[in-house]
Design a protein around this motif. Structure first.
Motif, PDB file in Angstrom:
ATOM      1  N   TRP A 194       8.252 -23.020 -35.366  1.00  0.00           N
ATOM      2  CA  TRP A 194       9.065 -22.619 -36.519  1.00  0.00           C
ATOM      3  C   TRP A 194       8.262 -22.680 -37.810  1.00  0.00           C
ATOM      4  O   TRP A 194       8.361 -21.812 -38.656  1.00  0.00           O
ATOM      5  CB  TRP A 194      10.292 -23.543 -36.631  1.00  0.00           C
ATOM      6  CG  TRP A 194      11.365 -23.181 -35.688  1.00  0.00           C
ATOM      7  CD1 TRP A 194      11.240 -22.508 -34.519  1.00  0.00           C
ATOM      8  CD2 TRP A 194      12.761 -23.468 -35.848  1.00  0.00           C
ATOM      9  NE1 TRP A 194      12.467 -22.362 -33.923  1.00  0.00           N
ATOM     10  CE2 TRP A 194      13.408 -22.944 -34.716  1.00  0.00           C
ATOM     11  CE3 TRP A 194      13.500 -24.122 -36.820  1.00  0.00           C
ATOM     12  CZ2 TRP A 194      14.791 -23.050 -34.528  1.00  0.00           C
ATOM     13  CZ3 TRP A 194      14.876 -24.233 -36.650  1.00  0.00           C
ATOM     14  CH2 TRP A 194      15.514 -23.703 -35.505  1.00  0.00           C
ATOM     15  N   TYR A 202      10.834 -15.792 -43.105  1.00  0.00           N
ATOM     16  CA  TYR A 202      11.731 -16.812 -42.556  1.00  0.00           C
ATOM     17  C   TYR A 202      11.777 -18.065 -43.430  1.00  0.00           C
ATOM     18  O   TYR A 202      11.484 -19.165 -42.944  1.00  0.00           O
ATOM     19  CB  TYR A 202      11.289 -17.182 -41.142  1.00  0.00           C
ATOM     20  CG  TYR A 202      11.352 -16.036 -40.152  1.00  0.00           C
ATOM     21  CD1 TYR A 202      12.567 -15.697 -39.540  1.00  0.00           C
ATOM     22  CD2 TYR A 202      10.229 -15.294 -39.821  1.00  0.00           C
ATOM     23  CE1 TYR A 202      12.642 -14.656 -38.639  1.00  0.00           C
ATOM     24  CE2 TYR A 202      10.307 -14.243 -38.912  1.00  0.00           C
ATOM     25  CZ  TYR A 202      11.508 -13.929 -38.324  1.00  0.00           C
ATOM     26  OH  TYR A 202      11.590 -12.908 -37.433  1.00  0.00           O
ATOM     27  N   PRO A 203      12.174 -17.940 -44.669  1.00  0.00           N
ATOM     28  CA  PRO A 203      12.181 -19.120 -45.536  1.00  0.00           C
ATOM     29  C   PRO A 203      13.176 -20.190 -45.083  1.00  0.00           C
ATOM     30  O   PRO A 203      12.880 -21.382 -45.147  1.00  0.00           O
ATOM     31  CB  PRO A 203      12.577 -18.553 -46.909  1.00  0.00           C
ATOM     32  CG  PRO A 203      13.265 -17.268 -46.597  1.00  0.00           C
ATOM     33  CD  PRO A 203      12.610 -16.737 -45.367  1.00  0.00           C
ATOM     34  N   PHE A 204      14.324 -19.775 -44.619  1.00  0.00           N
ATOM     35  CA  PHE A 204      15.331 -20.762 -44.229  1.00  0.00           C
ATOM     36  C   PHE A 204      14.881 -21.574 -43.026  1.00  0.00           C
ATOM     37  O   PHE A 204      14.971 -22.803 -43.006  1.00  0.00           O
ATOM     38  CB  PHE A 204      16.670 -20.092 -43.932  1.00  0.00           C
ATOM     39  CG  PHE A 204      17.718 -21.061 -43.462  1.00  0.00           C
ATOM     40  CD1 PHE A 204      18.409 -21.861 -44.358  1.00  0.00           C
ATOM     41  CD2 PHE A 204      18.005 -21.196 -42.107  1.00  0.00           C
ATOM     42  CE1 PHE A 204      19.357 -22.771 -43.924  1.00  0.00           C
ATOM     43  CE2 PHE A 204      18.954 -22.100 -41.651  1.00  0.00           C
ATOM     44  CZ  PHE A 204      19.627 -22.888 -42.577  1.00  0.00           C
ATOM     45  N   ILE A 205      14.391 -20.882 -42.019  1.00  0.00           N
ATOM     46  CA  ILE A 205      13.968 -21.586 -40.809  1.00  0.00           C
ATOM     47  C   ILE A 205      12.896 -22.614 -41.122  1.00  0.00           C
ATOM     48  O   ILE A 205      12.934 -23.749 -40.636  1.00  0.00           O
ATOM     49  CB  ILE A 205      13.468 -20.585 -39.743  1.00  0.00           C
ATOM     50  CG1 ILE A 205      14.662 -19.828 -39.163  1.00  0.00           C
ATOM     51  CG2 ILE A 205      12.693 -21.298 -38.651  1.00  0.00           C
ATOM     52  CD1 ILE A 205      14.328 -18.988 -37.970  1.00  0.00           C
ATOM     53  N   ALA A 207      12.565 -24.154 -43.825  1.00  0.00           N
ATOM     54  CA  ALA A 207      13.176 -25.264 -44.572  1.00  0.00           C
ATOM     55  C   ALA A 207      13.847 -26.269 -43.649  1.00  0.00           C
ATOM     56  O   ALA A 207      13.904 -27.460 -43.949  1.00  0.00           O
ATOM     57  CB  ALA A 207      14.187 -24.717 -45.576  1.00  0.00           C
ATOM     58  N   VAL A 208      14.353 -25.806 -42.494  1.00  0.00           N
ATOM     59  CA  VAL A 208      15.043 -26.743 -41.597  1.00  0.00           C
ATOM     60  C   VAL A 208      14.188 -27.145 -40.402  1.00  0.00           C
ATOM     61  O   VAL A 208      14.641 -27.911 -39.551  1.00  0.00           O
ATOM     62  CB  VAL A 208      16.383 -26.168 -41.078  1.00  0.00           C
ATOM     63  CG1 VAL A 208      17.344 -25.930 -42.237  1.00  0.00           C
ATOM     64  CG2 VAL A 208      16.176 -24.903 -40.273  1.00  0.00           C
ATOM     65  N   GLN A 211      14.029 -30.642 -39.348  1.00  0.00           N
ATOM     66  CA  GLN A 211      15.257 -31.246 -38.829  1.00  0.00           C
ATOM     67  C   GLN A 211      15.324 -31.179 -37.305  1.00  0.00           C
ATOM     68  O   GLN A 211      16.094 -31.895 -36.674  1.00  0.00           O
ATOM     69  CB  GLN A 211      16.490 -30.559 -39.434  1.00  0.00           C
ATOM     70  CG  GLN A 211      16.656 -30.793 -40.922  1.00  0.00           C
ATOM     71  CD  GLN A 211      17.969 -30.258 -41.455  1.00  0.00           C
ATOM     72  OE1 GLN A 211      18.953 -30.151 -40.740  1.00  0.00           O
ATOM     73  NE2 GLN A 211      17.981 -29.916 -42.733  1.00  0.00           N
ATOM     74  N   VAL A 212      14.566 -30.278 -36.730  1.00  0.00           N
ATOM     75  CA  VAL A 212      14.595 -30.137 -35.276  1.00  0.00           C
ATOM     76  C   VAL A 212      13.912 -31.314 -34.610  1.00  0.00           C
ATOM     77  O   VAL A 212      14.391 -31.872 -33.630  1.00  0.00           O
ATOM     78  CB  VAL A 212      13.875 -28.836 -34.848  1.00  0.00           C
ATOM     79  CG1 VAL A 212      13.920 -28.694 -33.343  1.00  0.00           C
ATOM     80  CG2 VAL A 212      14.515 -27.656 -35.527  1.00  0.00           C
TER      81      VAL A 212
END
Lengths: 240, 240
Positions: A194, A202-205, A207-208, A211-212
């Motif tokens: 990611w 893919y800025p959102f991915i 950013a999280v 968290q994965v």
DNA sequence: ACCTGAACACCGTTCAAGT
DNA sequence: ACCTGAACACCGTTCAAGT
């Protein structure tokens, strides 16, 4: 002289649909969908490929029966007796049963998708729908919302279970046997993948992505169930 | 003398990956997954089966590329320019795009399940996740809940889309061409099948069977989206 | 570099023949 | 009634040979 079959086994009680389906599930679990062939299955049962057709009409029915057997076992958490638990907790139990089933049987999710598109709602979907619907009815949901609420739950579960099966299959293919350490290593791989995505696209991915790492799949799944349950409850408050 | 191919077509611009994938989608749509063979595809492209392997490594990649092409088109509702609509409405648009795609391409849902279990999150899942995640971020959701909320949305959509694809495929197989009248006839069939279930074993389904008749699939789908969105909102109110 | 098409190693399914 | 296993009509994939 090489051994011909690693399953000599005494004689063989006469073939039966039940035994065939059982063997099919075993093959699916161990060698995957591509490994389930009538020839392999016949050898496993010490018989010829033609014999299977006496009990089962063809491969479609075989896969359908294997899917139904696994789903029926997974959904059977509510023994139709005492219902001491809250409906919400029973929903969680049914949901987790299916979730865990897709982990133990990575071929299940795809078969569910495939099965549903063969005989509509045939045997497996009603089982799940009924089980969830009873709990929805036991909650404070007005009858007009029963269908929507139950559908939402089922769709979330099927989608999440599919995703989990996908991850399990990937992890298995990567040679990770399923222990916690390996699982973490796999999640690290996902997280790294990611983070390697194009930040423009893919800025959102990105950013999280962090968290994965280290998150627990089942916990995450239950958080989603809780969220959907909250939506069901929120939906018929004053103002709706 | 029978005509050998119903697609003579002038010459043929040189083969390309793009043309092959395009033809594969066409075959999947018209003759289904079982109809997509390298021989049929080659004939469709007026070439030999071996030629395809120069552009594509094998059938897995072919199905993956077909899936990605359809998903990319379906998710491209947010042209990265003006974002006048509310995030909730954009979620609905993305969700409906995928929902409609599974209706136009009944093979899509199964391929999604299959694709996800091949290369994890490879190319299609991030596309969907990113698109939904941006909207979640634009809502009032605290960062700690981004992942859970986006996952819940995606799982619901994938599950519902799968279900819809299943129904579309069944309706198509039943010879119903997709007009509203046929669709109603199909739902009548489903409803009747539900009412025919054992009332002892499926009391809930029988109770809601009549709600199926005449309901609109897309409306029902959006009601589920609204429910999940309500859950996302409810989840971080005072008290949570 | 790109295409051809015969050939290989499989499949699911059928069916005459057995018990 | 139930099983056998050869045979049929396919597949995906490879690869020497062509252009």
């Amino acid at each position: 002289m090489a051994t011909r079959s690693r399953r000599p086994e005494r004689r063989q009680e006469p073939l039966s649909r039940e035994r065939i389906v059982e063997a099919a599930v075993e093959l699916l679990d161990t060698v995957g969908e591509r490994g389930l062939t009538f020839r392999a299955l016949a050898q496993h049962l010490s018989t010829g490929p033609g014999a299977i057709y006496w009990h089962i009409t063809g491969k479609d029915e075989l896969l359908g029966a294997a899917t139904e057997a696994v789903v029926a076992a997974a959904v059977a958490v509510e023994p139709s007796g005492r219902t001491a638990d809250s409906p919400e907790d029973t929903v969680r139990a049914v949901a987790l049963g299916l979730f865990d089933a897709t982990e133990a049987h990575p071929w299940l999710a795809m078969q569910l998708a495939m099965q549903l598109s063969r005989t509509p709602w045939a045997t497996v979907a009603p089982r799940i729908f009924e089980s969830l619907g009873r709990q929805v009815r036991a909650m404070d949901v007005p009858e007009a919302h029963w269908f929507t609420a139950t559908s939402a739950l089922m769709h979330y579960i099927l989608g999440a279970a599919g995703q989990n099966a996908a991850n399990s299959a990937s992890a298995a293919r990567a040679g990770l046997t399923g222990g916690d350490v390996d699982r973490d290593a796999f999640l690290d791989t996902v997280s790294a993948a990611w983070e390697a995505l194009d930040p423009e696209e893919y800025p959102f991915i990105r950013a999280v992505a962090n968290q994965v790492r280290g998150h627990d799949d089942r916990e995450q799944f239950l958080a989603g169930i809780t969220l959907v349950l909250a939506g069901i409850t929120a939906h018929h408050r004053p103002g709706h």
